[in-house]
Design an enzyme around this catalytic site. Structure first.
Site, mmCIF file in Angstrom:
data_model
loop_
_atom_site.group_PDB
_atom_site.id
_atom_site.type_symbol
_atom_site.label_atom_id
_atom_site.label_comp_id
_atom_site.label_asym_id
_atom_site.label_seq_id
_atom_site.Cartn_x
_atom_site.Cartn_y
_atom_site.Cartn_z
ATOM 1 N N ASP A 1 6.069 0.298 7.583
ATOM 2 C CA ASP A 1 4.680 0.048 7.022
ATOM 3 C C ASP A 1 4.273 0.775 5.957
ATOM 4 O O ASP A 1 3.685 1.825 6.259
ATOM 5 C CB ASP A 1 3.869 0.350 8.425
ATOM 6 N N GLU B 1 -6.327 -1.474 7.559
ATOM 7 C CA GLU B 1 -6.459 -1.268 8.986
ATOM 8 C C GLU B 1 -7.325 0.201 9.104
ATOM 9 O O GLU B 1 -7.899 0.300 9.992
ATOM 10 C CB GLU B 1 -5.147 -1.359 9.795
ATOM 11 N N GLU C 1 2.111 -7.539 3.456
ATOM 12 C CA GLU C 1 2.913 -7.257 4.275
ATOM 13 C C GLU C 1 2.753 -8.062 5.682
ATOM 14 O O GLU C 1 1.590 -8.748 5.680
ATOM 15 C CB GLU C 1 2.682 -5.715 4.819
ATOM 16 N N HIS D 1 3.584 2.332 13.028
ATOM 17 C CA HIS D 1 2.553 3.318 13.583
ATOM 18 C C HIS D 1 3.215 4.266 14.824
ATOM 19 O O HIS D 1 2.590 5.018 15.424
ATOM 20 C CB HIS D 1 1.269 2.847 14.063
ATOM 21 N N ASP E 1 -0.040 4.289 1.078
ATOM 22 C CA ASP E 1 -0.317 5.366 2.177
ATOM 23 C C ASP E 1 0.510 5.055 3.462
ATOM 24 O O ASP E 1 0.800 4.024 3.880
ATOM 25 C CB ASP E 1 -1.842 5.372 2.530
ATOM 26 N N HIS F 1 0.912 -1.035 -0.051
ATOM 27 C CA HIS F 1 -0.127 -0.054 0.005
ATOM 28 C C HIS F 1 0.841 1.267 0.081
ATOM 29 O O HIS F 1 2.010 1.074 0.576
ATOM 30 C CB HIS F 1 -1.103 0.054 1.054
#
Length: 399
Positions: free
Chosen positions: A109, A145, A173, A371, A79, A77
């Site tokens: 991530d 998520e 991932e 995160h 983003d 991804h």
């Protein structure tokens, strides 16, 4: 030559991190432009699809010698999650390297994984390697998520564009590993987000009125927290279990009331539930219904997200892609641990189509820090990941 390729890969990763593809309102133009240039540099075909307007999916393709065979998909991804810049030691979008460590939002991530795919392809092509199966690299919006995947892979897999890719096996991932192993995720828990609504008699805060919404709310919270404690005890009593093996329960929001001396007419509580693969969904929902009845009159619940059960990918001799993947790692003496992913990724939508998929972030000796403030990886772990995927892609694409 290898050193030059390593430096090139690190610079490519830093350039990607510097693109601020941050939730919630992302303009993907810079990512798409960057990836188009990357595809041209590698001599890969490139297509951009907008199944959802302004939510592009970019697919690079390296055609195999037998393109009629089911293909291999390498998914990532574009983003990243938001940052609290004041809590970072370095600018999260500078991609600064300090003592061999790259700092940046999305470096784990999962922008490093995307560049690992691409640089592994570069090295294979530089060696003149041709693969039996076609390789597709997909770059999708709407990380599952954060956005439920609705704007990304969840929608893309329902399109004719995806069907034409003829995907037989996919990588997506996982999580970095703090030790010498790779952690392989062959399945995911199922996400249920639900809201419990507890109505009651409104009145003055000095009274002890019957049919009280606060009492009902307490009952429901107690039931969910009891379930939470059961899962905590399972983890404490069995060191072989990981968070992906149990059902997690978290109270995430409570709302209700207008001022302190007025008993409100209702309270609501929201829960984030991640159901273990062993849970019987019908029985579990019936238990929630029973709790609502026991809590008092009028207590109800509604789902904000209720995902379907998705069977895990088999990791045994019945799965030839797994055999080829494991063989590549065994040759490099890299041990593996198979786990259930604790959160949600795009893999579940791929598996829901009946396609085999594994979640792998090929970063060893790296503390998982997705995160988090100061998200980072070692450059040495990143370069090793490229070497690993160079072997893995070759093995799996020649099944």
């Amino acid at each position: 030559m290898t050193d030059n390729l390593d430096d090139l890969a690190i610079n490519k990763l830093r350039d990607y991190i510097r693109i601020k593809s941050v939730h919630p309102n992302i303009n993907y133009d810079e990512c798409i432009s960057y990836l188009r240039g990357y595809a041209n540099d590698l001599g890969l075909q490139v297509q951009v699809y907008e199944v959802v307007p302004k939510k592009p999916v970019l697919v690079m393709t390296w055609e195999g010698l037998e393109p009629e065979l089911p293909s291999i998909l390498l998914n990532s991804h574009m983003d990243v999650v938001p940052v609290f810049e004041e809590s970072w030691t370095y600018n999260p979008f500078e991609a600064r390297i300090v003592d061999g460590v790259i700092y940046g939002r999305g470096v784990q991530d999962m922008k490093s994984v995307a560049i690992i795919y691409l640089e592994a392809v570069r090295r294979l092509k530089n060696r003149g390697i041709r693969l039996k199966r076609t390789i597709h690299l997909s770059f999708v919006p709407g990380k599952y998520e954060e956005k439920g995947g609705v704007l990304g892979m969840k929608t893309f897999v329902t399109s004719e564009h995806y069907n034409k890719l003829n995907v037989g096996f996919a990588f997506d991932e996982g999580l970095a590993s703090p030790d010498d192993s790779f952690v392989i995720y062959n399945g995911e828990r199922t996400i249920w987000h639900l809201k419990v609504i507890c109505p009651g008699m409104s009145g003055h805060g000095s009274l002890l009125l019957p049919d009280n919404c606060g009492e009902k709310l307490r009952y429901m919270i107690d039931k969910f927290m009891d379930l939470r404690n059961e899962s905590k005890k399972k983890l404490e009593n069995d060191p072989e279990l990981t968070i992906g093996d149990v059902t997690s329960v978290n109270l995430t929001m409570i709302s209700g009331g207008i001022q302190n001396n007025v008993i409100p007419e209702n309270f609501t509580a929201s829960f984030d539930l991640r159901l273990a693969l062993s849970v019987n969904f019908v029985d579990f929902e019936n238990t929630i219904k029973q709790w609502c009845e026991e809590a008092g009159s009028g207590v109800t619940y509604e789902f904000e997200q209720k995902d379907l059960y998705v069977p895990p990918t088999k990791v045994d001799d019945s799965n030839p892609y797994w055999v080829a993947f494991k063989e590549a790692l065994d040759k490099m003496n890299i041990p593996t641990k198979v786990r259930t992913f604790p959160g949600g990724t795009d893999s579940r939508f791929i598996r829901l189509k009946g396609t085999l998929a594994l979640g792998v972030t090929p970063l060893r000796y790296t503390r998982p820090g997705i995160h988090e403030h100061n998200e980072n990886i070692k450059t040495s772990a990143f370069i090793e990941g490229i070497t690993v995927y160079e072997a893995v892609i070759q093995n799996v694409a020649n099944v």
